[in-house]
Design an enzyme around this catalytic site. Structure first.
Site, PDB file in Angstrom:
ATOM      1  N   SER A 221       7.130   0.961   4.759  1.00  0.00           N
ATOM      2  CA  SER A 221       6.096   0.883   3.738  1.00  0.00           C
ATOM      3  C   SER A 221       5.799   2.280   3.194  1.00  0.00           C
ATOM      4  CB  SER A 221       4.843   0.198   4.314  1.00  0.00           C
ATOM      5  OG  SER A 221       3.890  -0.049   3.314  1.00  0.00           O
ATOM      6  N   ASP A 476       9.341  -9.639   1.021  1.00  0.00           N
ATOM      7  CA  ASP A 476       8.310  -8.609   0.994  1.00  0.00           C
ATOM      8  C   ASP A 476       7.403  -8.873  -0.207  1.00  0.00           C
ATOM      9  OD1 ASP A 476       6.835  -6.173   0.590  1.00  0.00           O
ATOM     10  OD2 ASP A 476       8.337  -5.104   1.763  1.00  0.00           O
ATOM     11  N   HIS A 513       6.541  -8.115   4.727  1.00  0.00           N
ATOM     12  CA  HIS A 513       6.393  -6.667   4.612  1.00  0.00           C
ATOM     13  C   HIS A 513       6.524  -6.020   5.987  1.00  0.00           C
ATOM     14  CE1 HIS A 513       5.428  -2.930   2.783  1.00  0.00           C
ATOM     15  NE2 HIS A 513       4.307  -2.771   3.458  1.00  0.00           N
TER      16      HIS A 513
END
Length: 586
Positions: A221, A476, A513
């Protein structure tokens, strides 16, 4: 990166004098451990004049006996089991202390753990979200892999130049208030990475008497964005990088968060309801999203050679295939259970297509159709949980970041959920989107210049022998895997079709994610990276297992480097085992 620290790098290289002997062998006597303890607590004085940058100082140092790692927060069933940590020296230090233009006090704080039995290697643990947290400096890894510290690595983490405990201001976006200070914004974007790396390596070299033989960075991320920053702007610092689900286009992805909120808000408006966070979350029930998942699987599941709940050949899963199946589920009359409204299908098409201006100019990649669009993590990001207990992250975190940190001039988005939701739904993609590229008003650099890390020029990283692995979930909900694949294609073109020689993208079908979703989301990309860097063994596949939140207990699959996908071997009897799949083109 955009900063020059070559003088600092030379200082680190010059630290060849020995503060300590070599790391201790397993089973070292108690007296030797006591010596390690003493050397640990003496570090404050030993480093006083040895830092690459003046003003760096240790604020806390302690010897830690072997024991369990601190508990890791996370959703039930997704947090890894407690890990055992070795005896080590724990250091917290600070640098670049200053007063910002907004009147707040800032500094870059970093956290370092030095194991008693060092393997001669260095590991930087990436941050996440808006950062502002010191980080664990343990080096947690995916799946069942032992933390980097337990493997003998010296491990670093940092807060990227602001502190959520002291720099948060509810009137200016809360934890993103640092975006009103140009230097704090730059430090968050990546300006903090090189100085903390050089400071930490200087300390490691001083303590152990030799510099690290290999240096690694691992993040997901925002941490993935940091890995990209290092490869592109400071390629000399790290030998290997895992940049998972990289937020290398964070400002553009924030535009997509506002865009997606508007798509789902259109469903609420079509029902004639007042838009609130609760009605946004109710724009799709869990059952509705289950219908979406079924439609995607009906259209695309078998394209990889096996109908198994995984859309492996995602590139073939187009709207031309999916949308007709979705339209076959449209309610004949009023919206009811077991069918979808035309407004819902329109919202899904908007999300898939990605944000655009009224003239059709793309502002960020769309989100590919995938089986994870019904997952709890996906809906939390996009619209929030149906029971209202967790509101949309796109609204609650995406809006403050877009308003204060990614745009010039920064703007206070308002206080409270209604104000944030109003900012998202009032965002004008013709008028407001270019603010992520704007400068002025004390900001010499735009949000994109400070935080974007999407360059396809990795020539310096390749030339020095760097290697990179980029895992990314097919579902995601915040950083589109389509954008990452498009970036890799650009890198490949820049390297005349030879990008796979030093950087490989591994899509993870169904994964959300960084983790979760109907996916085989448990895999050790770091071990694959180390083999690539130190043994020259490029990862042709990475073995992965289904996690506890997936529908398939015990399932394993290979993750394949793009553009290959996992396909079953002809005549394979057990489709639940990775050994019965090969990586091939479809």
């Amino acid at each position: 990166m955009q900063w020059t620290y070559l003088a600092g790098a030379a200082s680190v290289a010059a630290l060849g004098f020995a503060f300590a002997g070599p790391s201790l062998a397993p089973g070292a006597p108690a007296a030797a451990q006591a010596g390690f303890d003493t050397r640990c607590t003496a570090l404050t004085e030993a480093m006083r004049d040895a830092w690459p940058e003046k003003g760096t100082r240790i604020t806390a140092v302690d010897f830690r006996a072997a024991g369990p790692a601190p508990a890791q927060p996370g959703p039930p069933g997704m947090a890894p089991p407690p890990a055992a940590l070795p005896a080590h020296c724990e250091i917290v230090a600070t640098m670049h202390e200053r007063q910002g233009v907004d009147g707040q006090r800032y500094a870059i704080r970093f956290h370092l753990r030095l194991p008693q039995e060092w393997n001669g290697r260095f590991f930087f643990e990436g941050g996440g979200g808006t950062n502002g947290e010191l980080g664990s400096a343990i080096g947690r890894l995916s799946g069942d892999a032992a933390p980097a510290l337990a493997q003998g690595y010296a491990v670093l983490s940092q807060d990227s130049g602001h502190d959520n405990a002291t720099n948060s201001d509810p009137k200016r976006g809360g934890a993103t208030a640092f975006g009103f200070d140009p230097q704090a914004r730059a430090d968050y974007g990546g300006a903090s990475l090189a100085p903390v790396t050089l400071a930490a390596k200087a300390l490691v070299t001083r303590f152990y008497g030799s510099a690290p033989k290999y240096s690694y960075f691992v993040g997901c991320s925002k941490g993935g964005q940091e890995g990209m920053m290092l490869a592109q702007r400071h390629p000399e610092l790290y030998d290997g990088i895992v940049a998972a689900a990289p937020g290398f286009a964070l400002p553009r992805a924030a535009l997509a968060e506002a865009w997606d909120t508007q798509q789902f808000a259109s469903v609420v408006k079509a029902k004639g309801e007042t838009l609130t966070l609760a009605s946004l979350a109710a724009s799709f029930s869990d059952a509705d999203l289950g219908l979406v998942r079924k439609a995607v699987l009906d259209a695309c599941d078998a394209d990889d050679g096996l109908a198994d709940g995984i859309v492996g050949a995602q590139a073939q899963c187009t709207s031309a295939k999916v949308v007709p199946v979705l339209r076959g589920k449209v309610c004949s009359g009023d919206k009811q259970a077991g069918c979808l409204s035309t407004a819902q299908i329109g919202a899904l098409e908007g999300v898939h297509g990605g944000p655009k201006t009224s003239a059709g100019k793309p502002l960020y990649a769309g989100f590919p159709w995938d089986a994870g669009w019904s997952d709890m993590g996906w809906r939390i990001w996009k619209i929030g949980l149906a029971n209202g207990q967790v509101p949309s992250i796109n609204v609650m975190m995406g809006v403050p970041a877009l308003a204060t940190t990614f745009t010039v001039p920064p703007k206070a988005p308002g206080i409270g959920p209604d104000a944030l939701l109003g900012y998202a739904t009032g965002f004008d993609f013709d008028r407001d989107a270019d603010a992520i590229y704007a400068t002025g008003g004390g900001f010499a650099r735009s949000g994109w210049q400070d935080i974007g890390a999407r360059s396809t020029d990795l020539s310096a990283f390749r030339k020095r022998g760097g290697r990179m692995i980029v895992p990314h979930g097919g579902s995601d909900p915040v950083f589109s895997v389509a954008d990452t694949i498009d970036w890799w294609k650009g890198v490949d073109r820049a390297n005349r079709g030879a990008a796979a020689g030093f950087v490989r993208v591994f899509p993870v079908p169904g994964m959300g994610h960084c983790q979760g979703g109907p996916a085989t989301d448990r895999f050790d990309a770091f071990a694959a990276l180390v083999r690539w860097v130190e043994q020259g063994k490029a990862p042709e596949r990475i073995e992965a297992a289904a996690g506890p939140m997936s529908p398939w207990k015990g399932r394993t699959r290979p993750l394949c480097p793009y553009p290959l996908v996992a396909v079953p071997k002809p005549g394979a009897a057990d489709s639940e085992k990775a050994e019965n799949f090969v990586c091939a083109r479809r």
